[in-house]
Scaffold this active site. Structure first.
Site, PDB file in Angstrom:
ATOM      1  N   GLU A 196       0.816  -0.773  -5.255  1.00 13.92           N
ATOM      2  CA  GLU A 196      -0.150   0.101  -5.232  1.00 13.92           C
ATOM      3  C   GLU A 196       0.474   1.418  -5.430  1.00 13.92           C
ATOM      4  O   GLU A 196       0.879   2.262  -4.477  1.00 13.92           O
ATOM      5  CB  GLU A 196      -0.907   0.033  -4.038  1.00 13.92           C
ATOM      6  CG  GLU A 196      -2.334   0.644  -4.159  1.00 13.92           C
ATOM      7  CD  GLU A 196      -2.461   1.960  -3.614  1.00 13.92           C
ATOM      8  OE1 GLU A 196      -3.222   3.104  -4.134  1.00 13.92           O
ATOM      9  OE2 GLU A 196      -1.617   2.457  -2.491  1.00 13.92           O
ATOM     10  N   ASP A 205       0.969  -1.216  -0.014  1.00 18.36           N
ATOM     11  CA  ASP A 205      -0.069  -0.009   0.054  1.00 18.36           C
ATOM     12  C   ASP A 205       0.758   1.218  -0.109  1.00 18.36           C
ATOM     13  O   ASP A 205       1.735   1.335   0.692  1.00 18.36           O
ATOM     14  CB  ASP A 205      -0.896   0.086   1.415  1.00 18.36           C
ATOM     15  CG  ASP A 205      -1.821   1.202   1.130  1.00 18.36           C
ATOM     16  OD1 ASP A 205      -2.581   1.367   0.398  1.00 18.36           O
ATOM     17  OD2 ASP A 205      -1.746   2.006   2.285  1.00 18.36           O
TER      18      ASP A 205
HETATM   19  C1  OTU Z   1      -4.085   3.856  -0.400  1.00 14.75           C
HETATM   20  O1  OTU Z   1      -4.467   4.709  -1.477  1.00 14.75           O
HETATM   21  C2  OTU Z   1      -5.234   2.965  -0.233  1.00 14.75           C
HETATM   22  O2  OTU Z   1      -5.817   2.494  -1.437  1.00 14.75           O
HETATM   23  C3  OTU Z   1      -6.119   4.008   0.394  1.00 14.75           C
HETATM   24  O3  OTU Z   1      -7.621   3.543   0.548  1.00 14.75           O
HETATM   25  C4  OTU Z   1      -5.692   4.400   1.696  1.00 14.75           C
HETATM   26  O4  OTU Z   1      -6.566   5.679   2.151  1.00 14.75           O
HETATM   27  C5  OTU Z   1      -4.283   5.088   1.549  1.00 14.75           C
HETATM   28  O5  OTU Z   1      -3.416   4.307   0.710  1.00 14.75           O
HETATM   29  C6  OTU Z   1      -3.473   5.230   2.972  1.00 14.75           C
HETATM   30  O6  OTU Z   1      -3.310   3.913   3.245  1.00 14.75           O
HETATM   31  O7  OTU Z   1      -3.716   8.266  -2.016  1.00 14.75           O
HETATM   32  O8  OTU Z   1      -6.337   8.285  -2.528  1.00 14.75           O
HETATM   33  O9  OTU Z   1       0.155   6.205  -5.203  1.00 14.75           O
HETATM   34  O10 OTU Z   1      -2.499   7.023  -4.345  1.00 14.75           O
HETATM   35  O11 OTU Z   1      -1.493   4.712  -1.691  1.00 14.75           O
HETATM   36  C7  OTU Z   1      -5.897   7.078  -2.142  1.00 14.75           C
HETATM   37  C8  OTU Z   1      -0.367   5.663  -4.080  1.00 14.75           C
HETATM   38  C9  OTU Z   1      -4.256   7.100  -1.900  1.00 14.75           C
HETATM   39  C10 OTU Z   1      -1.565   6.442  -3.392  1.00 14.75           C
HETATM   40  C11 OTU Z   1      -2.519   5.599  -2.454  1.00 14.75           C
HETATM   41  C12 OTU Z   1      -3.466   6.029  -1.462  1.00 14.75           C
END
Ligand code: OTU
Length: 632
Positions: free
Chosen positions: A319, A277
């Site tokens: 991700e 993540d």
């Molecule tokens: C991720 O997303 C998860 O999918 C989210 O649900 C979480 O809120 C977040 O991490 C924190 O743990 O910015 O708008 O380049 O875009 O990590 C979602 C990666 C996010 C980011 C992504 C993030």
């Protein structure tokens, strides 16, 4: 191995024990593990103390590996494309919203089997802080399951059931931050200097301000800024996401080892795929946006290498919602080729699908996909229509310009259109984190965004039919683009927005909860009724799954070439793999569209469009929202 690495390796051997296979893997991947760590931490005295502990954890994990998992290790070592093959189909669900508990998920496996699923991503399920916890992305204990969902033993049992079904289990590893409630953070708050050094904290605003000058904000509305004042600490804490999510400090080798141990324990439970993540954020550098720094790739390579030594069956998924050029680097390019993640989200494709659907034009999509760097060797995309996050309209000025559009105006159009605020819009989504210039990200389920919700409410059968066609079209493209396609829970039956999300005070500041509805099993029960909305959708998506599994050209490592079809309303994509060809032709409008049949012949496939269209003289006529998969 270079001489000095060889010396390190020989030294490691004297301290480690393991079977032959382990020793072969250790030798094979040793330099890939040791190299990046020496580059990152070589000058840090803490590293000399951490290194033997890391090796010991790797050896321990390998030695204790369950016989069934060992077999899987061998199997996947000889089938490294197991996630990339045409038969691979993924499903993404929240444990509670899908089936209540992990035990409940075990009982729902027949449903997934029926759908043809081979890969199940369960949304964050490790013990989180009490809500609000960002949907579980604020972990308080990486060694325990959220009590309401079950226990580690339940997770182990589920993984084993899945294995018996030929399904892989993917679980989130929230690597960038822990919850403020995690014992490391709690120890730091209680004055433990060693734990304080797990995080990035600052005594005054001078350094945070210097960083803020170039840092973007992820949640400017409900979590402005990237730093949070902690009165108990008397310091500012780096919190990229919510104030209760504390960013870890990967310049500290202890943090790397602690997170490596988290990954190793998940492998021992039988988890097959680790979703890293927010991986772009792991390393910060002043004067930058603190994403995608070169050190992030050293970290990912090292994590990957240690897993290949300990538990080679385990795959990695990135991700990283970043620009295409940055995105491919997580799949391993240059000196990291073949050494990072197996999979990464193709966010750009997802955005372009919705862009084409709203504009009824394919020039932007065709251009932007043609400009995508090819997928690195041995890796593949994850393709999807919707996920649990908002849609950020990541369309660059450059791509928009090449299609004769303005990036800003197009992004603004999409934000308006999907909020239902553009004349003629069929969508029922909402703006997420709107900006002063009119741009915004978008929330809403696929069904709501594609017009099913509005049409059903209006009782307009014709519109319902068009909405179903749109949903099937989007999935047909995600399924045939090349990559591991992910179905987001409920999209197979057209689940609508959760109407109750805003009544929960712990969630009401974050409208992403709108598109995280509870599974409607009564609706799913109608999937065999061909007259129902669920039956039509489920039947069509099930057919896509079946046809995909029989189409070798859909292998994720195949060649993909978006084509100009001569009709700005018809998207064309040519795929090739191992002598198999597939031409995808997709009509993104509610009207019939024609393309010259010569296009089909030129690419060596047979013009047999099935229900997607018909042949008429020299034309292939596609029905409204028809998507033809033409094979050789
Ligand atoms: C991720 O997303 C998860 O999918 C989210 O649900 C979480 O809120 C977040 O991490 C924190 O743990 O910015 O708008 O380049 O875009 O990590 C979602 C990666 C996010 C980011 C992504 C993030």
């Amino acid at each position: 191995m270079r001489a000095e690495v060889r010396a390190d390796f020989e030294r490691a051997l004297t301290e480690l024990d393991g079977d032959d296979a382990f020793l072969v893997r250790l030798e094979r991947h040793f330099a890939d593990l040791r190299g990046p760590l020496v580059e990152l931490y070589g000058a840090d005295p803490r590293f000399d103390e951490q290194w033997p502990a890391l090796l010991a954890a790797v050896a321990r994990t390998a030695a204790a590996r369950d016989p069934e998992l060992r077999e899987l290790d061998h199997e996947r070592e000889i089938t490294p494309d197991w996630l990339h093959r045409e038969h691979a189909v993924g499903y993404v669900a929240y444990v509670d919203r899908f089936a209540g508990t992990l035990q409940g998920v075990r009982e729902r496996l027949p449903y997934l089997r029926e759908l043809g699923v081979t890969y199940l991503h369960l949304m964050p399920l490790l013990r989180a802080r009490p809500a609000p916890n960002d949907g579980g992305y604020a972990v308080a204990d990486y060694g325990a399951v959220e009590p309401a969902l079950g226990t580690i033993d339940d997770l182990r049992a589920l993984a084993s059931d899945l294995r018996a079904e030929g399904m892989a289990l993917c679980v989130d590893v929230v690597v960038n931050h822990t919850a403020r409630e995690h014992p490391w953070a709690q120890a730091a708050l209680a004055g433990d200097g060693r734990r304080l050094a797990y995080y990035r904290t600052f005594e005054d605003r001078s350094v945070p301000d210097a960083y803020e000058a170039t840092l973007p904000q992820v949640f400017p509305d409900h979590a402005p800024g990237n730093f949070t004042w902690e009165p108990a600490l008397g310091r500012w804490v780096w919190t990229t996401f919510n104030p209760y999510q504390w960013d870890l400090d990967y310049t500290n080798p202890e943090v790397f080892v602690a997170m490596a141990e988290v990954m190793l324990s998940l492998s021992a439970v039988g988890v097959d795929v680790l979703r890293l993540d927010a991986v772009p954020f792991l390393w910060k550098r002043r004067g930058t946006d603190c994403q995608n720094q070169p050190e992030v790739h050293l970290l990912v390579q090292a994590f990957r290498a240690l897993m290949r030594i300990a538990a080679p069956a385990v795959a990695f998924k990135a991700e990283a919602i970043v620009s295409p050029r940055q995105l491919v680097t997580y799949l391993g390019v240059g000196r990291h080729e073949g050494k990072e993640c197996d999979l990464a989200y193709h966010n750009v494709l997802m955005v372009l699908l919705w862009s084409a659907l709203a504009s009824r034009r394919v020039a932007l999509m065709t251009h932007a996909l043609r400009a995508m760097p090819p997928v690195p060797r041995g890796a593949g995309w994850l393709t999807y229509v919707r996920c649990h996050d908002d849609i950020g309209w990541a369309i660059t000025e450059e791509d928009a310009g090449a299609a004769g559009e303005s990036g800003h105006l197009h992004r603004r159009f999409l934000a308006d259109f999907y909020a239902g605020d553009f004349p003629g819009s069929f969508a029922r989504g909402a703006r997420f984190q709107p900006e002063p210039d009119g741009e915004a990200r978008t929330s809403g389920t696929a069904a709501a965004l594609a017009g099913l919700e509005a049409a059903a409410d209006a009782g307009d059968e014709e519109q319902v039919d068009l909405a179903i066609r749109r949903l099937v079209l989007l999935h047909a493209l995600a399924f045939s683009h090349g990559g591991l396609p992910l179905l987001y829970m409920g999209d197979e039956i057209g689940l609508r927005n959760d109407v109750a999300w805003s009544q929960d005070p712990l969630r009401s500041d974050d409208n992403r909860w709108m598109h995280r509805p509870w599974m409607d099993w009564a609706a799913a029960g109608r999937r065999y009724d061909p007259g129902s909305v669920e039956g039509r959708l489920w039947g069509a998506i099930h057919r896509l799954v079946e046809e995909r599994k029989a189409s070798p050209a859909m292998h994720a490592q195949g060649r993909s070439e978006p084509l100009w079809t001569g009709n700005d309303h018809v998207f064309g994509l040519l795929r090739e793999h191992a002598g198999h060809r597939l031409l995808v032709l997709a009509n993104v409008t509610e009207h019939e569209q024609r393309v010259g049949v010569h296009l089909v012949h030129e690419h060596g496939v047979v013009p047999r469009p099935g229900g997607a269209g018909r042949l008429e003289a020299d034309d292939l006529v596609l029905v409204p929202y028809g998507c033809a998969w033409l094979t050789s």
